[in-house]
Design a protein around this motif. Structure first.
Motif: not given
Ligand code: CTP
Length: 130
Positions: A9-12, A17, A21, A46, A94, A96, A114-116, A120
């Motif tokens: 992931g990017t984890f920015d 969430g 994960i 992205k 995730g 997604d 499952e995503r939280t 995001s």
């Molecule tokens: N992830 C998660 N729950 C969230 C957001 C992210 O479980 N609410 C998980 C993603 O499914 C992935 C990991 O965290 O496995 C890294 O996700 P990343 O794309 O870096 O984060 P996002 O918050 O989804 O970023 P963006 O809004 O830029 O898409």
């Protein structure tokens, strides 16, 4: 034998969430290794540069108690190589990405977590902007 779990992931703009994960991925084995997207790969995926640099994002992920190792993910095409390199028993992604990595079931167990809900990186950036 050690059961290594790999995730990517990017984890920015690190948020809860991301933490959830990573904790759940770690719970699938004995060791969690995280592939953090390079700045270049994030722009490709992205369409925007990350807020925090790859070096900063790696340092944050590395400091987490649930993480045992970190490397930079340079290309989406190298997933099989990274899985073999780290002798991964599990690939955790995730929801997604559901179904998108089933091809790796021949070398490891592929699990979609499952995503939280309702958070995001994009939503956090938008919230701060407003
Ligand atoms: N992830 C998660 N729950 C969230 C957001 C992210 O479980 N609410 C998980 C993603 O499914 C992935 C990991 O965290 O496995 C890294 O996700 P990343 O794309 O870096 O984060 P996002 O918050 O989804 O970023 P963006 O809004 O830029 O898409």
């Amino acid at each position: 034998m050690t059961n290594t779990v790999l995730t990517f992931g990017t984890f920015d703009v690190f948020h809860v969430g991301h933490l959830r994960i990573l904790e759940r991925a770690r719970g699938l084995g004995d060791r969690l290794i995280v592939g953090v997207s390079t700045d270049r790969l994030n722009i490709f995926k992205k369409g925007r540069p990350p807020v925090f640099s790859e070096r900063e994002r790696v340092d944050i992920i590395k400091a987490l108690r649930c993480v045992d190792g970190v490397f930079l993910e340079e290309s989406l095409e190298l997933k099989r190589h990274y899985l073999l390199q780290h002798s991964a028993a599990v690939l955790a992604m995730g929801s997604d990405w559901a179904g998108r990595f089933d091809e790796f079931n021949d070398i490891c167990r592929v699990v979609y977590l499952e995503r939280t809900p309702a958070i995001s990186t994009t939503a956090v950036i938008e919230k701060i902007r407003l």
